[in-house]
Design a protein around this motif. Structure first.
Motif, PDB file in Angstrom:
ATOM      1  N   ALA A 192       0.835  -1.201   0.000  1.00  0.00           N
ATOM      2  CA  ALA A 192       0.000   0.000   0.000  1.00  0.00           C
ATOM      3  C   ALA A 192       0.871   1.253   0.000  1.00  0.00           C
ATOM      4  O   ALA A 192       1.769   1.397   0.833  1.00  0.00           O
ATOM      5  CB  ALA A 192      -0.920   0.010   1.213  1.00  0.00           C
ATOM      6  N   PHE A 193       0.610   2.133  -0.964  1.00  0.00           N
ATOM      7  CA  PHE A 193       1.163   3.483  -0.912  1.00  0.00           C
ATOM      8  C   PHE A 193       0.361   4.267   0.120  1.00  0.00           C
ATOM      9  O   PHE A 193      -0.864   4.111   0.223  1.00  0.00           O
ATOM     10  CB  PHE A 193       1.029   4.193  -2.259  1.00  0.00           C
ATOM     11  CG  PHE A 193       1.745   3.532  -3.394  1.00  0.00           C
ATOM     12  CD1 PHE A 193       3.125   3.650  -3.522  1.00  0.00           C
ATOM     13  CD2 PHE A 193       1.053   2.813  -4.357  1.00  0.00           C
ATOM     14  CE1 PHE A 193       3.793   3.050  -4.579  1.00  0.00           C
ATOM     15  CE2 PHE A 193       1.699   2.206  -5.416  1.00  0.00           C
ATOM     16  CZ  PHE A 193       3.080   2.321  -5.527  1.00  0.00           C
ATOM     17  N   ASP A 225      -7.285  -5.753  -9.329  1.00  0.00           N
ATOM     18  CA  ASP A 225      -6.262  -6.173  -8.375  1.00  0.00           C
ATOM     19  C   ASP A 225      -5.643  -4.997  -7.627  1.00  0.00           C
ATOM     20  O   ASP A 225      -4.624  -5.157  -6.966  1.00  0.00           O
ATOM     21  CB  ASP A 225      -5.168  -6.972  -9.089  1.00  0.00           C
ATOM     22  CG  ASP A 225      -4.413  -6.134 -10.115  1.00  0.00           C
ATOM     23  OD1 ASP A 225      -4.872  -5.007 -10.428  1.00  0.00           O
ATOM     24  OD2 ASP A 225      -3.365  -6.596 -10.609  1.00  0.00           O
ATOM     25  N   ARG A 226      -6.238  -3.835  -7.747  1.00  0.00           N
ATOM     26  CA  ARG A 226      -5.706  -2.651  -7.048  1.00  0.00           C
ATOM     27  C   ARG A 226      -6.853  -1.693  -6.753  1.00  0.00           C
ATOM     28  O   ARG A 226      -7.885  -1.696  -7.426  1.00  0.00           O
ATOM     29  CB  ARG A 226      -4.620  -1.987  -7.885  1.00  0.00           C
ATOM     30  CG  ARG A 226      -5.082  -1.371  -9.190  1.00  0.00           C
ATOM     31  CD  ARG A 226      -3.954  -1.188 -10.170  1.00  0.00           C
ATOM     32  NE  ARG A 226      -3.504  -2.480 -10.704  1.00  0.00           N
ATOM     33  CZ  ARG A 226      -2.462  -2.609 -11.524  1.00  0.00           C
ATOM     34  NH1 ARG A 226      -1.763  -1.557 -11.904  1.00  0.00           N
ATOM     35  NH2 ARG A 226      -2.122  -3.802 -11.972  1.00  0.00           N
ATOM     36  N   ARG A 227      -6.659  -0.876  -5.754  1.00  0.00           N
ATOM     37  CA  ARG A 227      -7.686   0.094  -5.377  1.00  0.00           C
ATOM     38  C   ARG A 227      -7.033   1.300  -4.721  1.00  0.00           C
ATOM     39  O   ARG A 227      -6.014   1.166  -4.022  1.00  0.00           O
ATOM     40  CB  ARG A 227      -8.707  -0.536  -4.432  1.00  0.00           C
ATOM     41  CG  ARG A 227      -8.128  -0.991  -3.105  1.00  0.00           C
ATOM     42  CD  ARG A 227      -9.078  -1.890  -2.338  1.00  0.00           C
ATOM     43  NE  ARG A 227      -9.263  -3.183  -2.988  1.00  0.00           N
ATOM     44  CZ  ARG A 227     -10.026  -4.151  -2.494  1.00  0.00           C
ATOM     45  NH1 ARG A 227     -10.663  -3.981  -1.356  1.00  0.00           N
ATOM     46  NH2 ARG A 227     -10.152  -5.304  -3.126  1.00  0.00           N
ATOM     47  N   LEU A 228      -7.604   2.466  -4.938  1.00  0.00           N
ATOM     48  CA  LEU A 228      -7.134   3.704  -4.319  1.00  0.00           C
ATOM     49  C   LEU A 228      -8.254   4.228  -3.437  1.00  0.00           C
ATOM     50  O   LEU A 228      -9.394   4.374  -3.892  1.00  0.00           O
ATOM     51  CB  LEU A 228      -6.769   4.742  -5.379  1.00  0.00           C
ATOM     52  CG  LEU A 228      -6.221   6.077  -4.847  1.00  0.00           C
ATOM     53  CD1 LEU A 228      -4.840   5.876  -4.221  1.00  0.00           C
ATOM     54  CD2 LEU A 228      -6.146   7.120  -5.968  1.00  0.00           C
ATOM     55  N   VAL A 229      -7.932   4.474  -2.181  1.00  0.00           N
ATOM     56  CA  VAL A 229      -8.921   4.951  -1.213  1.00  0.00           C
ATOM     57  C   VAL A 229      -8.429   6.273  -0.644  1.00  0.00           C
ATOM     58  O   VAL A 229      -7.250   6.396  -0.278  1.00  0.00           O
ATOM     59  CB  VAL A 229      -9.121   3.937  -0.067  1.00  0.00           C
ATOM     60  CG1 VAL A 229     -10.191   4.417   0.895  1.00  0.00           C
ATOM     61  CG2 VAL A 229      -9.475   2.562  -0.621  1.00  0.00           C
ATOM     62  N   MET A 230      -9.326   7.254  -0.577  1.00  0.00           N
ATOM     63  CA  MET A 230      -8.953   8.512   0.072  1.00  0.00           C
ATOM     64  C   MET A 230     -10.067   8.910   1.039  1.00  0.00           C
ATOM     65  O   MET A 230     -11.252   8.695   0.774  1.00  0.00           O
ATOM     66  CB  MET A 230      -8.697   9.625  -0.944  1.00  0.00           C
ATOM     67  CG  MET A 230      -9.900  10.241  -1.585  1.00  0.00           C
ATOM     68  SD  MET A 230      -9.437  11.690  -2.597  1.00  0.00           S
ATOM     69  CE  MET A 230     -11.069  12.383  -2.891  1.00  0.00           C
ATOM     70  N   TYR A 231      -9.657   9.450   2.171  1.00  0.00           N
ATOM     71  CA  TYR A 231     -10.634   9.936   3.140  1.00  0.00           C
ATOM     72  C   TYR A 231      -9.994  11.029   3.983  1.00  0.00           C
ATOM     73  O   TYR A 231      -8.780  11.076   4.164  1.00  0.00           O
ATOM     74  CB  TYR A 231     -11.161   8.803   4.020  1.00  0.00           C
ATOM     75  CG  TYR A 231     -10.129   7.986   4.759  1.00  0.00           C
ATOM     76  CD1 TYR A 231      -9.660   8.368   6.010  1.00  0.00           C
ATOM     77  CD2 TYR A 231      -9.636   6.791   4.215  1.00  0.00           C
ATOM     78  CE1 TYR A 231      -8.737   7.596   6.700  1.00  0.00           C
ATOM     79  CE2 TYR A 231      -8.720   6.020   4.897  1.00  0.00           C
ATOM     80  CZ  TYR A 231      -8.271   6.429   6.134  1.00  0.00           C
ATOM     81  OH  TYR A 231      -7.358   5.671   6.820  1.00  0.00           O
ATOM     82  N   PHE A 241      -4.479   9.141   1.721  1.00  0.00           N
ATOM     83  CA  PHE A 241      -4.557   8.254   0.567  1.00  0.00           C
ATOM     84  C   PHE A 241      -3.919   6.905   0.893  1.00  0.00           C
ATOM     85  O   PHE A 241      -2.839   6.846   1.493  1.00  0.00           O
ATOM     86  CB  PHE A 241      -3.829   8.862  -0.635  1.00  0.00           C
ATOM     87  CG  PHE A 241      -4.560  10.016  -1.259  1.00  0.00           C
ATOM     88  CD1 PHE A 241      -5.356   9.832  -2.384  1.00  0.00           C
ATOM     89  CD2 PHE A 241      -4.459  11.294  -0.729  1.00  0.00           C
ATOM     90  CE1 PHE A 241      -6.026  10.899  -2.970  1.00  0.00           C
ATOM     91  CE2 PHE A 241      -5.133  12.364  -1.296  1.00  0.00           C
ATOM     92  CZ  PHE A 241      -5.921  12.163  -2.425  1.00  0.00           C
ATOM     93  N   VAL A 242      -4.594   5.835   0.474  1.00  0.00           N
ATOM     94  CA  VAL A 242      -4.070   4.485   0.575  1.00  0.00           C
ATOM     95  C   VAL A 242      -4.246   3.830  -0.792  1.00  0.00           C
ATOM     96  O   VAL A 242      -5.379   3.719  -1.282  1.00  0.00           O
ATOM     97  CB  VAL A 242      -4.803   3.654   1.651  1.00  0.00           C
ATOM     98  CG1 VAL A 242      -4.201   2.262   1.738  1.00  0.00           C
ATOM     99  CG2 VAL A 242      -4.751   4.346   2.996  1.00  0.00           C
TER     100      VAL A 242
END
Length: 708
Positions: A192-193, A225-231, A241-242
């Motif tokens: 995870a970035f 196979d990847r996801r970007l989550v921001m909160y 960001f993750v």
């Protein structure tokens, strides 16, 4: 809750290895229980790393109990969730402000460092309850003697305590001591970035400004196979960001599970998600950009060894897919604090650690398993098991303080294998009761009268559910808010009592279901206890119906003001429950019961039909304390309470009412203190309705039936 089996007030000396979120939470809870805590932190500053953290209702409630208020250090509530696919197409956009209101404490997002700093401040503060914890930084623990509770540091110094807690994270030394060297974290195949961006920067960019204007929204872009989550966090001033992705896409020669990475690598992994995502990625500060290997671990065979117990990531490293890693660590800390109350002696530690493992093992590892499912790729065959609402209800609808406190009570109640003994004089033939005379014939009650006073209120579901006697009882709907009622009835002109009467007062929990062995359900209200002012109805109600009846003096007085009533329960002059009804106004006798308070979910199934009142019969076995001759659930069906019609002639209503509780002690309430103490812990969130009913006819409850 104090330990009833001991009288010593000598504090335990607790050594905590690791001063992260789990370790500091345990230190704070244990110091508030009166114990002396020393923390050993390998780093110099004892400051948590990372960016942001979810504080879901299940851990938010614990933090508030410990006096840690997330809003004070900038945590902001989750207002909604938006999801896009990898091409930027909107999949859903949910406003969660109403659905999330079913939880007493909201789901909030915090900067991890701010939470860590507040926990540290509270644990070490000289102003709070208990002895301040001692924090020793730059203290690398190399060994723990589990028999003596001795911690040895890298410099050769050692410290001894009554209990050692291993809260030393993913790379735990204490885990290898407890569970053996073969149980180790391993790479999950994903990394995870992590980075932070000021929200003002997002608002100032015309490509991303719309995302920055929606306060409290968590936004996700989901690829296979990847996801970007921001909160957001820090009072909606920073965006966290993750970026979760296959580890090989960000692999480098660098070592460690957390390392720096170039922005080019980040953009190569997620740049194909569209122009909006690309603009957000360009805002990442390359000097703060990190990539973390996401670690998983097999289930540990035991949580403790001797005087050493594990908590948090040392016991169960979490993947980030549900944001529950920190929350479950805080739950572990709450459990330990609840199971080791003030007055716990050293000789009780082994059995309490065994109870801790029993209480925490199933829940922690179930949440861990649900997290793995939530993190599967979109084309994974296990993805069909992913039900976000089911996971949320399981995760959020739990309060570990209530759960562990109840577990300790049950442990203490049955510690010596003793039970209550009841005596029934069967030798004299049938005993008169509301349901029969001495010859077993029905007794009419047409000429009897009643007046019922009731207060319906909103309270904590997580507390009330600790009173359910078996797992078959549960709430029909999810959430941490429930409704209950205190009802007091004055009966008069009862033939079976020679024309006299008596008073009773009970506590009913509403919205309860009982699940039969075949999976079918009964819905209704659960009767917790019935206090009565006369021995005869108590005995007959217990013997013939199995109702949970006990004795109490009950006093009903009209107030000075018109339409007001004061009701008090006491034992030999010691009051423990009072409620006051004010400004009662006469209304329609057939007005329906109030609907449950809270938001209406259009996707929720129809409200189940209330089928009546449920309670649990328990008959102890003679000569076998702790065992039952009979134990089963009972139902009194709505509308079948009596063969004699019960007619309501006058009804008054209002929402103006007050409930007051006094816990007392074992000296002034020797037979009722456990009940009074239970009442005193009930949180009252608000009054739904106050009501009186007057009429004729008295329920004989002869149609009570076993549920199965």
């Amino acid at each position: 809750m104090g330990d009833a089996t001991v009288s010593s007030q000598q504090p335990l000396k607790v050594l905590v290895v690791g001063a992260g979120i789990g370790g500091l939470s345990a230190a704070l809870g244990l110091r508030q229980q009166g114990h002396e805590v020393t923390l050993f932190e390998r780093s110099q500053l004892a400051q948590e790393t990372g960016a942001a953290i979810h504080l879901a209702p299940n851990c938010h409630s614990i933090l508030r109990r410990f006096g840690v208020l997330p809003e004070v250090f900038g945590a902001n509530p989750v207002n909604g969730v938006t999801e896009y696919d990898a091409e930027g197409n909107l999949k859903f956009d949910l406003d969660l402000r109403k659905p999330l209101s079913i939880w007493q404490h909201p789901w909030v997002l915090s900067h991890r460092v701010r939470l860590h700093e507040e926990l540290k401040r509270k644990a070490l503060s000289t102003d709070d309850e208990g002895t301040p914890a001692v924090l020793k930084t730059s203290s690398v623990v190399t060994a723990v003697d589990t028999d003596t509770g001795t911690v040895t540091l890298e410099d050769g110094s050692s410290f001894s305590g009554d209990l050692v807690l291993g809260a030393d994270g993913v790379s735990s030394i204490t885990r290898s001591i407890v569970a053996g060297p073969d149980i180790k974290p391993f790479g999950s195949g994903k990394s995870a970035f992590r980075f932070l961006v000021p929200i003002d920067q997002i608002r100032d960019n015309p490509v991303t400004e719309a995302l920055g204007k929606r306060e409290g929204y968590m936004t996700m872009w989901m690829g296979n196979d990847r996801r970007l989550v921001m909160y957001p966090c820090s009072d909606n001033t920073m965006m966290n960001f993750v970026g979760i992705h296959p580890s090989e896409l960000s692999a480098s020669k660098g070592e460690g599970w957390s390392r720096g990475v170039s922005k080019d690598v980040l953009i190569n992994v997620f740049g194909g998600f569209g122009t909006t995502v690309r603009a957000l990625l360009e805002m990442a500060d390359v000097n703060a950009l990190k990539v973390w290997t996401l670690l998983d671990m097999n289930r540990i065979p035991t949580w403790y060894k001797g005087r050493l117990a594990l908590l948090g990531d040392a016991a169960h490293p979490f993947l980030p897919h549900q944001g529950q890693g920190g929350g479950i660590a805080i739950e572990d800390a709450a459990s330990l604090s609840a199971l080791l109350p003030r007055g716990t002696t050293v000789d009780k530690i082994p059995e309490r650690l065994a109870l801790y493992e029993k209480v925490r093992d199933e829940r922690a590892h179930k949440v861990q398993a649900l997290t793995r499912i939530a993190g599967t790729d979109l084309n994974d065959e296990n993805r069909e098991k992913f039900n976000i609402m089911e996971f949320m209800h399981y995760n959020f609808g739990h309060d570990e303080w209530h759960n562990s406190t109840r577990a300790l009570k049950e442990n203490l109640w049955y510690l010596n294998g003793t039970g209550i003994r009841r005596r029934v004089p069967l030798s004299f033939g049938p005993m008169p009761s509301p349901r029969q005379d001495h010859f077993g014939r029905p007794i009419p009650a047409h000429d009897s009268g009643f007046t019922t006073y009731s207060v319906r209120f909103r309270t904590s579901a997580t507390y009330l559910k600790t009173w359910f006697p078996t797992p078959e009882f549960s709430f029909s709907s999810p959430g941490t808010v429930a409704e209950a009622s205190f009802r007091c009835t004055e009966l008069r002109d009862m033939k079976w009592l020679g024309g006299g009467g008596y008073k009773y007062l009970g506590l009913w929990i509403h919205g309860v279901q009982y699940t039969r062995k075949d999976g079918s359900k009964i819905h209704g209200s659960f009767l917790v206890v019935l206090l009565e002012s006369l021995a005869d109805p108590i005995i007959t109600g217990r013997d013939e119906l199995g109702m949970p009846k006990v004795f109490s003096d009950i006093d009903i007085k009209k107030g000075d003001a018109e339409g007001s009533v004061n009701i008090e329960c006491s034992w030999r002059g010691q009051s423990f429950l009072r409620f006051h009804l004010d400004d009662l106004q006469e209304g329609a006798a057939d007005e329906p019961e109030p609907e449950p308070q809270g938001p209406i979910n259009p996707h929720a199934p129809p409200k189940p039909k209330d089928e009546g009142t449920m309670f649990y019969r328990y008959v102890p076995a003679v000569g076998k304390p702790g065992e039952a001759d009979a134990a089963y659930a009972v139902l009194i069906r709505e509308g079948k309470e009596s063969a004699t019609p019960r007619v309501v002639q006058r009804t008054c209503r209002n929402q103006s009412s007050r409930l007051e509780f006094t816990e007392g002690n074992w000296d002034n309430l020797p037979t009722l203190h456990n009940i009074a103490a239970g009442f005193a812990e009930i949180p009252v969130y608000g009054i739904v309705e106050a009501k009186t009913e007057e009429g004729t006819g008295v329920d004989d409850l002869a149609n009570a039936e076993r549920i199965e």
